[in-house]
Design a protein around this motif. Structure first.
Motif, PDB file in Angstrom:
ATOM      1  N   GLN A   1       0.826  -1.206   0.000  1.00 37.64           N
ATOM      2  CA  GLN A   1       0.000   0.000   0.000  1.00 37.64           C
ATOM      3  C   GLN A   1       0.862   1.259   0.000  1.00 37.64           C
ATOM      4  O   GLN A   1       0.578   2.227  -0.715  1.00 37.64           O
ATOM      5  N   GLU A   2       1.927   1.244   0.787  1.00 34.64           N
ATOM      6  CA  GLU A   2       2.814   2.403   0.849  1.00 34.64           C
ATOM      7  C   GLU A   2       3.465   2.654  -0.505  1.00 34.64           C
ATOM      8  O   GLU A   2       3.577   3.800  -0.957  1.00 34.64           O
ATOM      9  N   LEU A   3       3.882   1.594  -1.187  1.00 38.16           N
ATOM     10  CA  LEU A   3       4.540   1.744  -2.479  1.00 38.16           C
ATOM     11  C   LEU A   3       3.549   2.155  -3.562  1.00 38.16           C
ATOM     12  O   LEU A   3       3.836   3.029  -4.399  1.00 38.16           O
ATOM     13  N   MET A   4       2.356   1.548  -3.564  1.00 34.84           N
ATOM     14  CA  MET A   4       1.364   1.875  -4.590  1.00 34.84           C
ATOM     15  C   MET A   4       0.915   3.329  -4.500  1.00 34.84           C
ATOM     16  O   MET A   4       0.568   3.941  -5.517  1.00 34.84           O
ATOM     17  N   ALA A   5       0.954   3.888  -3.278  1.00 37.51           N
ATOM     18  CA  ALA A   5       0.566   5.293  -3.122  1.00 37.51           C
ATOM     19  C   ALA A   5       1.541   6.229  -3.812  1.00 37.51           C
ATOM     20  O   ALA A   5       1.197   7.384  -4.114  1.00 37.51           O
ATOM     21  N   ARG A   6       2.753   5.750  -4.106  1.00 41.31           N
ATOM     22  CA  ARG A   6       3.778   6.592  -4.724  1.00 41.31           C
ATOM     23  C   ARG A   6       3.981   6.288  -6.201  1.00 41.31           C
ATOM     24  O   ARG A   6       4.790   6.950  -6.853  1.00 41.31           O
ATOM     25  N   LEU A   7       3.283   5.269  -6.718  1.00 41.92           N
ATOM     26  CA  LEU A   7       3.500   4.841  -8.096  1.00 41.92           C
ATOM     27  C   LEU A   7       2.226   5.003  -8.919  1.00 41.92           C
ATOM     28  O   LEU A   7       1.124   4.983  -8.370  1.00 41.92           O
ATOM     29  N   PRO A   8       2.355   5.128 -10.238  1.00 42.06           N
ATOM     30  CA  PRO A   8       1.163   5.138 -11.093  1.00 42.06           C
ATOM     31  C   PRO A   8       0.377   3.840 -10.940  1.00 42.06           C
ATOM     32  O   PRO A   8       0.946   2.773 -10.658  1.00 42.06           O
ATOM     33  N   ASP A   9      -0.929   3.914 -11.135  1.00 38.12           N
ATOM     34  CA  ASP A   9      -1.789   2.738 -11.018  1.00 38.12           C
ATOM     35  C   ASP A   9      -1.277   1.609 -11.916  1.00 38.12           C
ATOM     36  O   ASP A   9      -0.926   1.826 -13.075  1.00 38.12           O
ATOM     37  N   GLY A  10      -1.261   0.423 -11.362  1.00 34.47           N
ATOM     38  CA  GLY A  10      -0.894  -0.756 -12.136  1.00 34.47           C
ATOM     39  C   GLY A  10       0.590  -1.062 -12.198  1.00 34.47           C
ATOM     40  O   GLY A  10       0.986  -2.116 -12.703  1.00 34.47           O
ATOM     41  N   THR A  11       1.439  -0.153 -11.665  1.00 29.77           N
ATOM     42  CA  THR A  11       2.894  -0.360 -11.788  1.00 29.77           C
ATOM     43  C   THR A  11       3.351  -1.596 -11.027  1.00 29.77           C
ATOM     44  O   THR A  11       4.165  -2.382 -11.524  1.00 29.77           O
ATOM     45  N   LEU A  12       2.820  -1.777  -9.826  1.00 26.98           N
ATOM     46  CA  LEU A  12       3.269  -2.901  -8.999  1.00 26.98           C
ATOM     47  C   LEU A  12       2.901  -4.232  -9.641  1.00 26.98           C
ATOM     48  O   LEU A  12       3.712  -5.159  -9.691  1.00 26.98           O
ATOM     49  N   MET A  13       1.670  -4.318 -10.154  1.00 26.54           N
ATOM     50  CA  MET A  13       1.254  -5.555 -10.802  1.00 26.54           C
ATOM     51  C   MET A  13       2.061  -5.788 -12.077  1.00 26.54           C
ATOM     52  O   MET A  13       2.404  -6.936 -12.410  1.00 26.54           O
ATOM     53  N   ALA A  14       2.386  -4.722 -12.788  1.00 28.85           N
ATOM     54  CA  ALA A  14       3.197  -4.860 -13.999  1.00 28.85           C
ATOM     55  C   ALA A  14       4.573  -5.413 -13.669  1.00 28.85           C
ATOM     56  O   ALA A  14       5.112  -6.250 -14.397  1.00 28.85           O
ATOM     57  N   ARG A  15       5.152  -4.939 -12.567  1.00 35.30           N
ATOM     58  CA  ARG A  15       6.458  -5.457 -12.155  1.00 35.30           C
ATOM     59  C   ARG A  15       6.375  -6.937 -11.803  1.00 35.30           C
ATOM     60  O   ARG A  15       7.231  -7.746 -12.200  1.00 35.30           O
ATOM     61  N   ALA A  16       5.346  -7.295 -11.061  1.00 41.97           N
ATOM     62  CA  ALA A  16       5.186  -8.692 -10.665  1.00 41.97           C
ATOM     63  C   ALA A  16       4.970  -9.577 -11.889  1.00 41.97           C
ATOM     64  O   ALA A  16       5.580 -10.652 -12.023  1.00 41.97           O
ATOM     65  N   ALA A  17       4.097  -9.142 -12.792  1.00 43.87           N
ATOM     66  CA  ALA A  17       3.803  -9.939 -13.986  1.00 43.87           C
ATOM     67  C   ALA A  17       5.030 -10.103 -14.871  1.00 43.87           C
ATOM     68  O   ALA A  17       5.271 -11.178 -15.433  1.00 43.87           O
ATOM     69  N   ALA A  18       5.828  -9.039 -14.990  1.00 38.97           N
ATOM     70  CA  ALA A  18       7.037  -9.122 -15.813  1.00 38.97           C
ATOM     71  C   ALA A  18       8.017 -10.125 -15.223  1.00 38.97           C
ATOM     72  O   ALA A  18       8.626 -10.927 -15.949  1.00 38.97           O
ATOM     73  N   GLY A  19       8.191 -10.087 -13.902  1.00 33.29           N
ATOM     74  CA  GLY A  19       9.080 -11.056 -13.264  1.00 33.29           C
ATOM     75  C   GLY A  19       8.572 -12.473 -13.390  1.00 33.29           C
ATOM     76  O   GLY A  19       9.345 -13.410 -13.657  1.00 33.29           O
ATOM     77  N   LEU A  20       7.263 -12.650 -13.217  1.00 36.79           N
ATOM     78  CA  LEU A  20       6.658 -13.969 -13.354  1.00 36.79           C
ATOM     79  C   LEU A  20       6.822 -14.504 -14.770  1.00 36.79           C
ATOM     80  O   LEU A  20       7.191 -15.669 -14.980  1.00 36.79           O
ATOM     81  N   ALA A  21       6.572 -13.660 -15.754  1.00 35.55           N
ATOM     82  CA  ALA A  21       6.718 -14.087 -17.147  1.00 35.55           C
ATOM     83  C   ALA A  21       8.161 -14.426 -17.475  1.00 35.55           C
ATOM     84  O   ALA A  21       8.445 -15.380 -18.216  1.00 35.55           O
ATOM     85  N   SER A  22       9.101 -13.669 -16.913  1.00 38.31           N
ATOM     86  CA  SER A  22      10.518 -13.919 -17.176  1.00 38.31           C
ATOM     87  C   SER A  22      10.952 -15.276 -16.641  1.00 38.31           C
ATOM     88  O   SER A  22      11.646 -16.042 -17.326  1.00 38.31           O
TER      89      SER A  22
END
Length: 479
Positions: A15-36
């Motif tokens: 929650q603390e990180l998402m408040a500082r990032l554009p919407d969807g950034t955290l999930m995009a990071r997770a998905a990119a790592g998962l796909a890799s």
């Protein structure tokens, strides 16, 4: 050091990180790592992502969203991706749109067995870290379809953040749960990935950094890495002599169990101490001529391994417990302990396996194995002692320390007669060398595991092979 944080701490950090990032950034990071990670697995198994058949088992919320977005990335690289939705009305809408936009297809639960049987890889995105209890209903049906496919084809299951059906905070498995070959976890380790029985469902754990920070949260568990162990190894000073390096006393072995004395002595001699003193009925000098015999001044005692349960064994245990130096209690010594706090002036370290822990707690081995965090903490509290609860991933608790330590550096070949005697002698020597009970248990578990891994290179392992490998294990860590 690797740390594992509980669900509440992970949620707060997200929650603390998402408040500082554009919407969807955290999930995009997770998905990119998962796909890799998934792409690398497909690359090793079949030479690449293009043409691979990937099945996504998709639940609700962000965990399913991670799987859908990762599936979209794989589809763009040429994989044939199908998503089976456990609950179509609650699937992550944006992730679903991304998958469809990349050419992925959506199917119902009725198609799961057919699609799983054709898949080169199955992704488990059914439940995330908030899941509690075993899988039920359609979630159980999808898990069973995945497991049947694995048995038939060998296709790996990749779990998203945590295998569905295991408890992220406790490592408990209360029913049916996914058994993954690989788990891709985000931001930090979760306790359930390190603590059995859940750890046995996780397979290889890959950590993806998504930028989480835990400046104030306290970890539930920590895992020593080689550099941490190296920093704790006792090093002899330039002007050291045998007594200044520590003397460990061994009140172990009996006429019925002489091997325990020989194994514990061999390990203690390779624990970094200056001398080993043996006080017992077994003739050990013929095998270990360096050993001092009889009662005498020591900096720590090991008692219990192969002691038996006679009145003489009780007297030997009582005499050691009345000393004013650290004491490690193992095996038969644990069975003879009073069912109450030891109230010693010096530190005590208990080294039970599940059955011995159950006897001390008045429970069953099954109860201990299903709730290992609770068991090790209860033992440390009730006996006012540090506790090394042995197992595939051993747990170490200390009444003076808030968290747990987990030793993941091990092999199943350590499950052999006499292995515990080796561990006891090694940990007792580290106690005599000046380490705290918590550190002695942690370092001994790591070196014991390292010796097992070295010995296993030549095939099945006997306890005497562990003793022989300890010096090399120590040298590998010390560098």
């Amino acid at each position: 050091m690797r740390y594992a944080y509980d669900v509440a701490s992970v949620r707060a950090a997200e929650q603390e990180l998402m408040a500082r990032l554009p919407d969807g950034t955290l999930m995009a990071r997770a998905a990119a790592g998962l796909a890799s990670v998934t792409a690398a697995i497909l690359g090793q198994a079949r030479g690449g992502v293009y043409g691979a058949r990937v099945l996504l088992l998709v639940g609700v919320g962000d965990n399913g969203g991670d799987a859908l977005y990762a599936g979209a990335l794989l589809a763009r690289r040429g994989a044939a991706v199908h998503a089976v939705l456990a609950d179509p009305d609650r699937a992550h809408a944006a992730g679903l749109a991304a998958l469809r936009g990349a050419g992925g297809r959506v199917a119902g639960p009725g198609d799961a067995r057919t699609l799983a049987g054709r898949a080169d890889l199955i992704m488990d995105g059914l439940l995330g870290i908030g899941g509690r209890g075993g899988l039920r209903g359609v979630f159980a049906e999808l898990a069973e379809a995945a497991h049947a496919a694995v048995e038939a084809t060998g296709a790996p299951i990749v779990a998203v953040d945590l295998p569905s059906g295991v408890d992220a905070d406790t490592g408990e498995v209360a029913g049916l749960a996914i058994r993954a070959a690989v788990t891709v976890t985000f931001g930090t380790f979760k306790p359930g990935l390190l603590i059995d029985p859940a750890a046995g469902h996780a397979g290889i754990v890959e950590l993806v950094d998504i930028g989480l920070d835990f400046p104030e949260a306290r970890p539930v568990a920590e895992v020593l890495q080689e550099s941490d162990v190296r920093a704790l190894l006792p090093e002899p000073a330039r002007l050291a002599q045998k007594y200044s390096r520590g003397v460990v006393g061994l009140a172990v072995g009996s006429e019925r169990y002489p091997g325990a004395a020989l194994l514990a002595t061999g390990a203690a001699l390779r624990s970094g101490v200056g001398a080993v003193r043996y006080d017992g009925p077994v003739e050990v000098v013929g095998t270990h001529p360096e050993v001092l015999l009889g009662d005498g001044r020591v900096q720590a005692w090991v008692v219990g391994s192969g002691l038996g349960q006679s009145e003489e064994a009780r007297r030997r245990l009582s005499r050691v417990l009345e000393s004013d130096v650290p004491v490690l209690v193992d095996a038969d010594g644990l069975r003879l302990l009073p069912k109450e706090s030891l109230k010693r002036s010096a530190p005590t370290l208990l080294t039970p396996h599940s059955g011995e822990a159950a006897a001390l707690l008045g429970s069953s081995a099954e109860e201990v194995d299903s709730g290992r965090i609770q068991a090790v903490r209860a033992l440390a509290r009730d006996y006012d002692a540090a506790v090394l609860l042995k197992g595939p991933f051993s747990l170490i608790a200390d009444p003076l320390a808030p968290g747990l330590r987990v030793n993941t550096h091990a092999t199943a070949y350590l499950a052999t007669a006499g292995s515990g005697d080796v561990l006891a002698g090694l940990a007792g020597g580290l106690l005599a060398g000046g380490l705290s009970a918590l550190d002695a248990a942690s370092v001994a578990a790591y070196l014991h595991g390292s010796a097992g891994l070295l010995a296993a290179r030549s095939g099945p392992v006997a306890a005497s092979d562990l003793v022989a490998a300890l010096s090399a294990a120590w040298q590998n860590v010390a560098g």
